[in-house]
Enzyme design. Structure first.
Site, PDB file in Angstrom:
ATOM      1  N   HIS A 104      24.771 143.620  82.095  1.00 28.81           N
ATOM      2  CA  HIS A 104      24.888 143.205  80.698  1.00 28.81           C
ATOM      3  C   HIS A 104      25.028 141.688  80.602  1.00 28.81           C
ATOM      4  CE1 HIS A 104      25.442 147.473  79.813  1.00 28.81           C
ATOM      5  NE2 HIS A 104      26.299 147.481  80.805  1.00 28.81           N
ATOM      6  N   SER A 136       6.379 119.045  83.897  1.00 28.53           N
ATOM      7  CA  SER A 136       6.419 118.913  82.441  1.00 28.53           C
ATOM      8  C   SER A 136       5.689 117.628  82.075  1.00 28.53           C
ATOM      9  CB  SER A 136       7.867 118.859  81.953  1.00 28.53           C
ATOM     10  OG  SER A 136       7.934 118.402  80.614  1.00 28.53           O
TER      11      SER A 136
END
Length: 479
Positions: free
Chosen positions: A186, A310
């Site tokens: 979770h 990038s």
């Protein structure tokens, strides 16, 4: 829009019409061509036509050799070789010739029949021209041609690429089998594992799907316009046509489907595409997990010399291999699921929805093959950041709460006093709190455990609380 208006509109822009340059519409035939080119040899339009010629030639030989009609006799070895050379010699010039015939017939399978017929005279077989496409409906040829092409594409291209990708994951699982890692259930810190064990889970899952794909049957039929052998039995009533059909289909390396409408039912295609789609979905989950591990620093990406990460942030190395794989797996799975749902249905004895759908099989497998290529390359550019994994473990001592409360339960069963409410006591200690090594050991020492149990827990650290993870990774890293 009328053509004249469209032309005027294009002309008014002052731009060159790129459509006139034969530029690919889709990326699989454009920027990604190199990664999927091998599929073209099996699932392109040209490959389909070559397979149609192959099926027609083998049917011709089969009928002659089995002497299903009066006056037929087995072909000579030289005649068989000449006929089969029509298939092996099928290249760009023949592709063009066949297209020119189809432009006249406006029927692809009929064009194949004429293409073969035009070559029989030169082989001394002109008298047997009526034997080409004998008693066949187009689907008799098409279903077998697709089956041969799909079988070869899966077995010779897709499966080797899939095994290579899974092998790359398995190699990483073996290498990291003993590397402790904080698990996250979770999204929150949970009982530690090893990085290799978590990768091995995917290897095991993916290999199960590959075993299903490897065992797939590829079915075929050749029983006429509505699956009744009606034309066959009128022309040659003494022949055992179901047996002739069975032996022919099996001669092609396919599984015989004895009962169909005009079309082979395509159920096997639905089965195959479901298995490959499931493989895709599992691999997609793997890519998401690896992307997430990269984002928290568990994996470092090895920079490629000269490559830009990038366009504006030079410090970044983007996980493009896994992101590209995710997108292509989604596209492949969507197409495969659509094909599987469409192809198993047909109106009454025949409709042509399957004809249009099947032309996209290569696209569906192509996107999966592209993803496999990216996963394989991406795995080769990863490096385990052991220091990051160790630091993460060392700041989450609360994960030992599970171990302590479970030992307390065992102690209570052995009659050790003071072991009441173990879960609640650990919950009070750990939930919402950071617990360091000193506080955790202090708590263990205050419990009144038996000496053996206390020593086991005092020796335990987050990086050693991995159970049998390393063993499981070593045992199952190869599936």
């Amino acid at each position: 829009m009328p053509e004249s208006v469209s032309d005027a509109s294009v002309a008014s822009t002052g731009r060159v019409r790129l459509a006139d340059a034969n530029i690919p519409l889709g990326p699989l035939d454009g920027r990604y061509r190199a990664a999927v080119a091998d599929l073209s040899d099996h699932l392109s339009e040209a490959a389909l036509n070559r397979n149609r010629i192959h099926v027609e030639i083998e049917w011709f030989i089969h009928l002659a050799d089995h002497q299903v009609l009066p006056g037929l006799s087995p072909l000579t070895d030289e005649q068989r070789a000449g006929l089969r050379a029509i298939v092996t010699d099928f290249g760009p010039a023949e592709v063009t010739e066949l297209a020119e015939i189809e432009a006249v017939t406006v029927h692809d399978v009929k064009a194949v029949e004429y293409f073969i017929g035009n070559r029989l005279e030169g082989l001394g077989l002109g008298a047997l021209k009526p034997l080409v496409h004998f008693a066949c409906t187009s689907e008799d040829i098409n279903n077998l041609s697709y089956a041969v092409g799909i079988r070869d594409a899966v077995q010779q291209v897709w499966l080797p690429a899939a095994r290579k990708a899974v092998g790359a994951i398995a190699a990483a699982a073996r290498a990291a089998a003993d590397t402790p890692m904080l698990s996250r259930t979770h999204g929150q810190p949970a009982t530690p594992s090893t990085l290799g064990k978590e990768l091995a889970v995917f290897v095991h899952r993916l290999n199960r799907q590959l075993a299903r794909v490897e065992s797939q049957q590829y079915l075929g039929k050749i029983n006429g316009a509505t699956g009744t052998y009606a034309a066959h039995t009128v022309a040659a009533p003494d022949a055992d046509w179901p047996e002739v059909a069975r032996t022919f289909v099996e001669h092609l390396g396919l599984t015989f489907n004895p009962l169909t409408t005009q079309i082979e039912s395509h159920d096997w295609q639905g089965e195959l595409y479901a298995d490959i789609a499931r493989f895709n979905t599992i691999l997609h989950g793997y890519c998401v997990d690896v992307w997430s591990y990269i984002s928290i620093g568990y994996f470092a990406q090895i920079p490629v010399a000269g490559a830009t990460g990038s366009s504006t942030m030079p410090h970044k190395v983007n996980p493009i291999r896994f992101e590209n794989a995710e997108a292509n797996l989604e596209l492949s799975t969507a197409l495969l699921n659509s094909l599987g749902a469409t192809l198993v249905e047909s109106r009454w004895q025949r409709d042509l929805t399957d004809s249009t759908s099947q032309r996209n099989i290569g696209v569906a497998l192509g996107h999966s093959a592209l993803a496999l290529s990216n996963v394989t390359k991406g795995m080769g550019q990863l490096q385990v950041a052991a220091g990051v994994l160790a630091e993460d473990l060392n700041t989450n001592w609360e994960v030992l709460g599970e171990a302590i409360q479970t030992v307390m339960r065992a102690e209570a069963l052995n009659g050790v006093p003071g072991m009441d409410n173990p879960y609640e006591r650990l919950k009070e200690l750990t939930r919402g709190h950071r617990v360091d090594a000193e506080r955790m050991r202090e708590f263990v020492g205050s419990l009144g455990l038996s000496e053996a149990a206390e020593q086991r827990l005092l020796a335990l650290t987050p990086d050693t609380y991995t159970g049998l993870a390393a063993r499981l990774a070593h045992e199952h890293a190869d599936g």
